[in-house]
Design a protein around this motif. Structure first.
Motif, short mmCIF file in Angstrom:
data_model
loop_
_atom_site.label_atom_id
_atom_site.label_comp_id
_atom_site.label_asym_id
_atom_site.label_seq_id
_atom_site.Cartn_x
_atom_site.Cartn_y
_atom_site.Cartn_z
N PRO A 243 0.82 -1.22 0.00
CA PRO A 243 0.00 0.00 0.00
C PRO A 243 0.85 1.28 0.00
O PRO A 243 0.50 2.25 -0.67
N ASP A 244 1.97 1.28 0.75
CA ASP A 244 2.85 2.45 0.74
C ASP A 244 3.43 2.68 -0.65
O ASP A 244 3.49 3.82 -1.14
N LEU A 245 3.86 1.61 -1.29
CA LEU A 245 4.45 1.73 -2.62
C LEU A 245 3.39 2.10 -3.65
O LEU A 245 3.68 2.82 -4.62
N LEU A 246 2.17 1.63 -3.45
CA LEU A 246 1.08 2.02 -4.34
C LEU A 246 0.79 3.51 -4.20
O LEU A 246 0.56 4.21 -5.20
N ALA A 247 0.81 4.01 -2.96
CA ALA A 247 0.59 5.44 -2.74
C ALA A 247 1.65 6.27 -3.45
O ALA A 247 1.36 7.29 -4.08
N THR A 248 2.91 5.83 -3.35
CA THR A 248 4.00 6.54 -4.03
C THR A 248 3.82 6.49 -5.54
O THR A 248 4.02 7.50 -6.25
N ARG A 249 3.42 5.33 -6.05
CA ARG A 249 3.20 5.19 -7.49
C ARG A 249 2.10 6.13 -7.97
O ARG A 249 2.23 6.76 -9.02
N LEU A 250 1.05 6.24 -7.20
CA LEU A 250 -0.05 7.13 -7.57
C LEU A 250 0.39 8.59 -7.56
O LEU A 250 0.03 9.37 -8.46
N ARG A 251 1.19 8.97 -6.55
CA ARG A 251 1.66 10.36 -6.49
C ARG A 251 2.55 10.71 -7.66
O ARG A 251 2.55 11.85 -8.15
N ASN A 252 3.33 9.72 -8.13
CA ASN A 252 4.29 9.98 -9.19
C ASN A 252 3.74 9.76 -10.59
O ASN A 252 4.45 10.00 -11.57
N SER A 253 2.51 9.31 -10.69
CA SER A 253 1.94 8.99 -11.99
C SER A 253 1.31 10.22 -12.64
O SER A 253 0.47 10.90 -12.04
N SER A 254 1.69 10.47 -13.87
CA SER A 254 1.09 11.59 -14.61
C SER A 254 -0.33 11.26 -15.04
O SER A 254 -1.10 12.15 -15.41
N ALA A 255 -0.69 9.97 -14.98
CA ALA A 255 -2.03 9.55 -15.38
C ALA A 255 -3.05 9.72 -14.27
O ALA A 255 -4.25 9.54 -14.50
N THR A 256 -2.60 10.06 -13.06
CA THR A 256 -3.52 10.22 -11.94
C THR A 256 -4.19 11.59 -12.03
O THR A 256 -3.54 12.62 -11.89
N ALA A 257 -5.49 11.58 -12.29
CA ALA A 257 -6.20 12.83 -12.55
C ALA A 257 -6.59 13.57 -11.28
O ALA A 257 -6.89 14.76 -11.32
N GLN A 258 -6.60 12.89 -10.15
CA GLN A 258 -7.03 13.50 -8.90
C GLN A 258 -6.29 12.84 -7.74
O GLN A 258 -5.75 11.74 -7.89
N PRO A 259 -6.23 13.51 -6.59
CA PRO A 259 -5.51 12.92 -5.46
C PRO A 259 -6.13 11.59 -5.03
O PRO A 259 -7.35 11.42 -5.06
#
Length: 442
Positions: free
Chosen positions: A251-267
């Protein structure tokens, strides 16, 4: 049949790391009222602003943990099993940033009222130290203290504190009266300290002693006015982060991946509700998954998605049924049917709350005390059921990701932390990479 010292050590590590009435009526009413009161000095928030969980931990009953021989042998408790005139400080890392926060204080497993005499929150500067300029004294319905009824939880009033996702935060609480150990969690090891007196404003706790467990503080919410997703990872030590010291959980690594992804449209906030040793069907290390799902997962503020990965301990412990000296009641005997029925109940609970649910397949565990031909057959049946689901929002095939191509009943050596049960850092990273980020944006 007895487990060898190696396996006892592995299980012990999993538990520690991951691996907690008129007066009563009035106290409960006060707890509810506290959450509804906003500080009068704060301008009214825009209509669309809402609280979203930025960090949370799955609590356990201290009494149940202390009765576990694996826990008792490895968890020294300086000063006894109560806080008396002491300040407890806990450090954690929210997965969501914002400019206004509130902190949750839990007495879920307490048998007596819990009095928090004073409390604060601040940004961490490392360990238990804080940045004095960011210190915010917490209030509860405008008051500096609060009494939390047995079985209840209370949020502080909101305070202005700018935090970034992944930035460490420290919460401190002073207990001027005896507070027996009751509600604890294991999510952030080596991240809690205790010191004498009221030190909630101290930049560094004087003569601080480390605590083996985290106590009472179980959540931090962030106020946001933009569309935000909150994902709860719900499971056992494989979710909580069981494995080598220093490994990040998936889950921690998933959170980091989401923060670093340009494809993530929202927090997207990712919350870890894993408990090492937890089972879906039966209490043991922590309440069983069926009983805690409503609070630990669906009860988080702003939750939109849940990822469920449970069943390893139900299946694995089935090999001990019938051994001499280990009587097991009939209702506690795990079967593939009972496990899949339990998972189906979680799906129904999530659907009823309008929360999207993704289910992960059970990873392999051959060459551990959990494995037998019978338990392997049970795992296969459970995984076939999971892969066939059409009534969930997604299936994450953790089994396929983590297994050894040369022997699918074992963990891939590249992902094995050495106990053949828990993934190492690369394994957790592979699990995080297996999650389709698009499913968490919908």
């Amino acid at each position: 049949m007895k487990l060898g010292s190696h396996w006892l050590s592995v299980l012990r590590q999993g538990v520690l790391r991951h691996a907690v009435a008129a007066v009563g009526f009035l106290l409960l009413a006060a707890a509810v009222a506290v959450q509804a009161v906003q500080p009068t000095a704060r301008p009214r928030q825009p209509a669309e602003a809402q609280w979203v969980a930025g960090w949370a931990a799955a609590p356990m009953d201290f009494r149940e943990l202390s009765a576990n021989p694996l826990f008792t042998a490895a968890a020294p408790r300086p000063g006894g099993d109560a806080f008396r005139g002491q300040t407890v400080r806990q450090r954690f890392e929210p997965a969501l940033g914002g400019e206004r926060v509130r902190v949750r204080f839990s007495n879920r497993f307490g048998k007596t009222p819990l009095r928090v005499a004073a409390a604060s929150v601040a940004r961490s500067t490392g360990g238990g130290a804080i940045s004095p300029s960011t210190l915010r004294v917490l209030r509860f319905g405008g008051r500096g203290s609060v009494v939390v009824a047995p079985g209840a939880e209370v949020f502080s009033d909101g305070v202005d504190l700018k935090i970034e996702a992944g930035q460490a935060v420290v919460a401190s609480a002073f207990f001027d009266r005896a507070v027996p150990f009751a509600t604890v969690h294991l999510q952030a090891p080596d991240a809690s300290w205790v010191a004498g007196g009221n030190a909630i404003a101290a930049a560094t706790l004087p003569d601080a002693a480390p605590l083996a467990l985290n106590h009472i503080v179980t959540g931090l919410d962030v106020m946001t006015s933009q569309p935000t997703r909150a994902v709860v990872a719900f499971g056992d030590s494989i979710t909580a982060g069981g494995g080598e010291a220093g490994d990040g959980s998936y889950p921690d690594l998933l959170a980091t991946r989401l923060r670093n992804s340009s494809a993530t449209a929202q927090p997207v906030s990712v919350l870890n509700a894993g408990i090492g040793g937890n089972r879906l069907l039966v209490d043991g290390i922590g309440p069983n998954g069926l009983s805690r799902f409503a609070r630990d997962a669906l009860g988080q503020a702003g939750v939109t998605h849940v990822i469920v990965l449970l069943g390893t301990n139900d299946i694995g412990r089935s090999v001990f049924v019938g051994l001499p000296g280990r009587p097991t009641p009939e209702h506690e005997v795990a079967t593939a049917q009972r496990i899949t029925d339990g998972l189906q109940q979680l799906v129904k609970q999530a659907r009823a709350k309008g929360v999207k649910i993704l289910i992960g397949t059970v990873p392999p565990f051959k060459n551990t005390p959990y494995w037998s031909e019978t338990s392997e057959a049970m795992r296969g049946e459970v995984n076939r059921w999971i892969r066939s689901r059409q009534d969930v929002d997604g299936v994450i095939d953790f089994d396929a990701i983590l297994r050894n191509p040369a022997d699918p009943m074992t963990l891939n050596p590249l992902y094995d932390n050495g106990d053949h049960l828990h993934p190492n850092k690369a394994g957790h990273a592979a699990m995080a990479a297996a999650v389709d980020l698009r499913e968490l944006q919908e």
